[in-house]
Design a protein around this motif. Structure first.
Motif: not given
Ligand code: ZN
Length: 119
Positions: A72-77, A88-93
């Motif tokens: 779970h990305c803490l940046q883009c949720e 790493r988040c695949l959406r926002c990196g």
């Molecule tokens: Zn993200």
């Protein structure tokens, strides 16, 4: 090999669930193993076959489902499945991710023998 003790306690759990559900013999056990569980599917399979051969009269089949590693990305949720342990988040990196799935070693389902024995 710690798979042996894990498998022994897994089978104890399976026998307990079978007993709670009428005591039929278990035909199939399906387990989920995540990439972070620290257990090897092949070792679990061979340990399982060995323990069942030693302790059970009727054979039991083990089905292993390998589950994905999900963060779970803490940046883009967003939640995403990652490969190769690249956290790493695949959406926002972003590298600010938290593992939410992938460390499981658990029973997903149990198939009991349909035969019902009446006393
Ligand atoms: Zn993200």
């Amino acid at each position: 090999m710690h798979e042996m003790s894990l498998v022994r306690s897994l089978i104890r759990q399976v026998d307990l669930i079978a007993a709670e559900n009428g005591g039929g013999s278990v035909r199939e056990v399906s387990v989920e193993i995540g990439p972070l569980s620290g257990v090897e599917s092949e070792l679990v399979q061979s340990a399982f076959d060995q323990v069942i051969a030693e302790s059970h009269e009727s054979p039991m089949t083990l089905t292993i489902r390998e589950t994905p590693l999900v963060v779970h990305c803490l940046q883009c949720e967003d939640d995403c499945e990652i490969d190769n342990f690249i956290f790493r988040c695949l959406r926002c990196g972003s590298g600010h991710v938290r593992v939410i799935r992938g460390d499981e070693f658990r029973i997903a389902s149990i198939t009991l023998d349909e035969r019902v024995t009446h006393a």
